[in-house]
Motif scaffolding. Sequence first.
Motif, PDB file in Angstrom:
ATOM      1  N   LEU A 205     122.940  69.935  72.323  1.00  0.00           N
ATOM      2  CA  LEU A 205     122.799  69.000  71.197  1.00  0.00           C
ATOM      3  C   LEU A 205     121.889  69.524  70.100  1.00  0.00           C
ATOM      4  O   LEU A 205     122.172  69.387  68.914  1.00  0.00           O
ATOM      5  CB  LEU A 205     122.301  67.641  71.701  1.00  0.00           C
ATOM      6  CG  LEU A 205     123.354  66.823  72.456  1.00  0.00           C
ATOM      7  CD1 LEU A 205     122.734  65.578  73.072  1.00  0.00           C
ATOM      8  CD2 LEU A 205     124.498  66.445  71.527  1.00  0.00           C
ATOM      9  N   LYS A 206     120.772  70.149  70.506  1.00  0.00           N
ATOM     10  CA  LYS A 206     119.844  70.611  69.479  1.00  0.00           C
ATOM     11  C   LYS A 206     120.470  71.750  68.671  1.00  0.00           C
ATOM     12  O   LYS A 206     120.280  71.853  67.457  1.00  0.00           O
ATOM     13  CB  LYS A 206     118.519  71.048  70.105  1.00  0.00           C
ATOM     14  CG  LYS A 206     117.452  71.187  69.046  1.00  0.00           C
ATOM     15  CD  LYS A 206     116.069  71.172  69.574  1.00  0.00           C
ATOM     16  CE  LYS A 206     115.114  71.381  68.422  1.00  0.00           C
ATOM     17  NZ  LYS A 206     113.738  71.533  68.850  1.00  0.00           N
TER      18      LYS A 206
ATOM     19  N   LEU B 165     122.695  70.372  66.138  1.00  0.00           N
ATOM     20  CA  LEU B 165     121.939  69.802  65.019  1.00  0.00           C
ATOM     21  C   LEU B 165     121.685  70.869  63.946  1.00  0.00           C
ATOM     22  O   LEU B 165     121.756  70.599  62.744  1.00  0.00           O
ATOM     23  CB  LEU B 165     120.608  69.256  65.554  1.00  0.00           C
ATOM     24  CG  LEU B 165     119.790  68.368  64.648  1.00  0.00           C
ATOM     25  CD1 LEU B 165     120.550  67.086  64.327  1.00  0.00           C
ATOM     26  CD2 LEU B 165     118.460  68.017  65.310  1.00  0.00           C
TER      27      LEU B 165
ATOM     28  N   ALA C 104     117.911  62.378  64.683  1.00  0.00           N
ATOM     29  CA  ALA C 104     118.808  63.507  64.954  1.00  0.00           C
ATOM     30  C   ALA C 104     120.122  63.010  65.542  1.00  0.00           C
ATOM     31  O   ALA C 104     121.208  63.485  65.173  1.00  0.00           O
ATOM     32  CB  ALA C 104     118.130  64.489  65.905  1.00  0.00           C
TER      33      ALA C 104
ATOM     34  N   ILE D 281     122.318  61.527  62.929  1.00  0.00           N
ATOM     35  CA  ILE D 281     122.927  62.577  62.091  1.00  0.00           C
ATOM     36  C   ILE D 281     124.118  63.204  62.824  1.00  0.00           C
ATOM     37  O   ILE D 281     125.184  63.404  62.243  1.00  0.00           O
ATOM     38  CB  ILE D 281     121.876  63.657  61.726  1.00  0.00           C
ATOM     39  CG1 ILE D 281     120.799  63.049  60.817  1.00  0.00           C
ATOM     40  CG2 ILE D 281     122.532  64.860  61.058  1.00  0.00           C
ATOM     41  CD1 ILE D 281     119.614  63.966  60.553  1.00  0.00           C
ATOM     42  N   LEU D 282     123.925  63.481  64.122  1.00  0.00           N
ATOM     43  CA  LEU D 282     125.029  64.090  64.887  1.00  0.00           C
ATOM     44  C   LEU D 282     126.230  63.145  64.978  1.00  0.00           C
ATOM     45  O   LEU D 282     127.377  63.590  64.908  1.00  0.00           O
ATOM     46  CB  LEU D 282     124.551  64.470  66.299  1.00  0.00           C
ATOM     47  CG  LEU D 282     123.720  65.742  66.386  1.00  0.00           C
ATOM     48  CD1 LEU D 282     123.256  65.982  67.821  1.00  0.00           C
ATOM     49  CD2 LEU D 282     124.495  66.956  65.889  1.00  0.00           C
TER      50      LEU D 282
ATOM     51  N   ALA E  42     118.528  67.599  59.261  1.00  0.00           N
ATOM     52  CA  ALA E  42     118.978  68.246  60.500  1.00  0.00           C
ATOM     53  C   ALA E  42     118.307  69.602  60.664  1.00  0.00           C
ATOM     54  O   ALA E  42     117.885  69.969  61.762  1.00  0.00           O
ATOM     55  CB  ALA E  42     120.499  68.395  60.488  1.00  0.00           C
TER      56      ALA E  42
ATOM     57  N   LEU F 216     114.729  68.926  61.696  1.00  0.00           N
ATOM     58  CA  LEU F 216     114.634  68.417  63.075  1.00  0.00           C
ATOM     59  C   LEU F 216     115.006  69.490  64.089  1.00  0.00           C
ATOM     60  O   LEU F 216     114.438  69.544  65.187  1.00  0.00           O
ATOM     61  CB  LEU F 216     115.542  67.193  63.247  1.00  0.00           C
ATOM     62  CG  LEU F 216     115.113  65.953  62.447  1.00  0.00           C
ATOM     63  CD1 LEU F 216     116.185  64.869  62.515  1.00  0.00           C
ATOM     64  CD2 LEU F 216     113.783  65.409  62.947  1.00  0.00           C
ATOM     65  N   ALA F 217     115.940  70.348  63.737  1.00  0.00           N
ATOM     66  CA  ALA F 217     116.341  71.426  64.656  1.00  0.00           C
ATOM     67  C   ALA F 217     115.188  72.401  64.889  1.00  0.00           C
ATOM     68  O   ALA F 217     115.120  73.059  65.923  1.00  0.00           O
ATOM     69  CB  ALA F 217     117.554  72.159  64.109  1.00  0.00           C
TER      70      ALA F 217
ATOM     71  N   VAL G 216     111.704  67.609  69.160  1.00  0.00           N
ATOM     72  CA  VAL G 216     113.077  67.103  69.238  1.00  0.00           C
ATOM     73  C   VAL G 216     113.833  67.961  70.251  1.00  0.00           C
ATOM     74  O   VAL G 216     113.949  69.167  70.074  1.00  0.00           O
ATOM     75  CB  VAL G 216     113.768  67.169  67.854  1.00  0.00           C
ATOM     76  CG1 VAL G 216     115.214  66.687  67.944  1.00  0.00           C
ATOM     77  CG2 VAL G 216     112.988  66.344  66.846  1.00  0.00           C
ATOM     78  N   THR G 217     114.282  67.324  71.315  1.00  0.00           N
ATOM     79  CA  THR G 217     114.951  68.096  72.368  1.00  0.00           C
ATOM     80  C   THR G 217     116.356  67.557  72.605  1.00  0.00           C
ATOM     81  O   THR G 217     116.652  66.412  72.271  1.00  0.00           O
ATOM     82  CB  THR G 217     114.172  68.005  73.703  1.00  0.00           C
ATOM     83  OG1 THR G 217     114.175  66.632  74.117  1.00  0.00           O
ATOM     84  CG2 THR G 217     112.738  68.475  73.555  1.00  0.00           C
TER      85      THR G 217
ATOM     86  N   ILE H 286     117.717  63.683  72.333  1.00  0.00           N
ATOM     87  CA  ILE H 286     118.849  63.359  71.455  1.00  0.00           C
ATOM     88  C   ILE H 286     119.959  62.712  72.278  1.00  0.00           C
ATOM     89  O   ILE H 286     120.563  61.727  71.876  1.00  0.00           O
ATOM     90  CB  ILE H 286     119.383  64.632  70.745  1.00  0.00           C
ATOM     91  CG1 ILE H 286     118.293  65.262  69.876  1.00  0.00           C
ATOM     92  CG2 ILE H 286     120.600  64.306  69.892  1.00  0.00           C
ATOM     93  CD1 ILE H 286     118.675  66.639  69.315  1.00  0.00           C
TER      94      ILE H 286
ATOM     95  N   ILE I 206     121.607  59.140  71.638  1.00  0.00           N
ATOM     96  CA  ILE I 206     123.044  58.933  71.392  1.00  0.00           C
ATOM     97  C   ILE I 206     123.582  57.845  72.324  1.00  0.00           C
ATOM     98  O   ILE I 206     124.302  56.935  71.907  1.00  0.00           O
ATOM     99  CB  ILE I 206     123.827  60.261  71.574  1.00  0.00           C
ATOM    100  CG1 ILE I 206     123.530  61.196  70.410  1.00  0.00           C
ATOM    101  CG2 ILE I 206     125.334  60.005  71.690  1.00  0.00           C
ATOM    102  CD1 ILE I 206     124.138  62.585  70.543  1.00  0.00           C
TER     103      ILE I 206
END
Lengths: 234, 75
Positions: free
Chosen positions: A216-217, A220, B19, B22-23, B39, B42-43, B48-49, B53, B57
């Motif tokens: 997922l990251k 992103l 995040a 956004i995805l 994005a 955040l990436a 942020v892992t 995320i 979701i």
Amino acid sequence: MVFAAEHIDWQTNAGRLLDRLVAKLPSAPRLEINVFGSAPLQLFIERTFVSEDVDLFATEDGWLLLERFVTEQAWGKGQTEFYIQVCDPLAFKSTFDWRVRAIEVERHGHLFRFVHPWDVLVSKLQRLEEKDLNAFRLVVAKTGHPTEGEFLRHLQKAVDLYRPKFDEETQSGDMTVNTRILWRELWGRDIDPRAEIIRPAVERTNRAHSDFDPTLKGQLANVKIPAAPSSENY
Amino acid sequence: MSENCSRTLDRSWRKSRIAARILLRHEAGKTTTRDVRLAELLAADKGVTSRLIDQAIHGIRGRAYRLANERRPAA
């Protein structure tokens, strides 16, 4: 075997001694006393399964109080033939969920928590002297359980006991070696503890920790504005 | 846990929820220039892992599912 409070044989040596203990204990503070070792086997399975002592431990708070009381009553090690061993709460190691199976009995205002025989056996497997092996033979002969499959699954719940020992733990036995000895003795075959106990348990843990999409990251980082529709598409 | 530490953890969770949104917009083909810029930020954020995320979701989809069920008239 019916592992239930109403089936406790209070007329056994262990039963009488435990009853005397809580009858004499001051009513406050209310203690939670965990009984393990051979006593639960004597109380629930076979009254003649003898032992020198009754092993128990209290909560961290009640430990010193109980130890002092047992010594004052001259029921401790070296004070009487059949004695009470008040153990450090850290000493008992078994499956992670042994409390769920334990039987709780309120007596004279205190709580006894009797460790389930299978969990007693797991704790005995860490030492596995001849007497411990006899405990296994007794439980299986008297109750028909645990079967090989049942005990395999049970040991998976004690997988941390198979980890390498600290240098300071030289006195405790080797679970892997003891498991091999036990299997040969009880079920007449060689077991590979790594393949049949450790790996399945670790796989369960890993599944719980990796139940997510690891990409997922990365996705992103690749987010783009959607391309405008080309006029050729129309 | 110190108050400072708990604030930091909370920030990671909030950023991961952004995040996740956004995805989800990306999946629906509705991302904007602002989404792309966020994005990228955040990436590169170590708080942020993928795990957070993923949780976010499922939380967002779960909420939508629950609301859709609540709106459905009883038979």
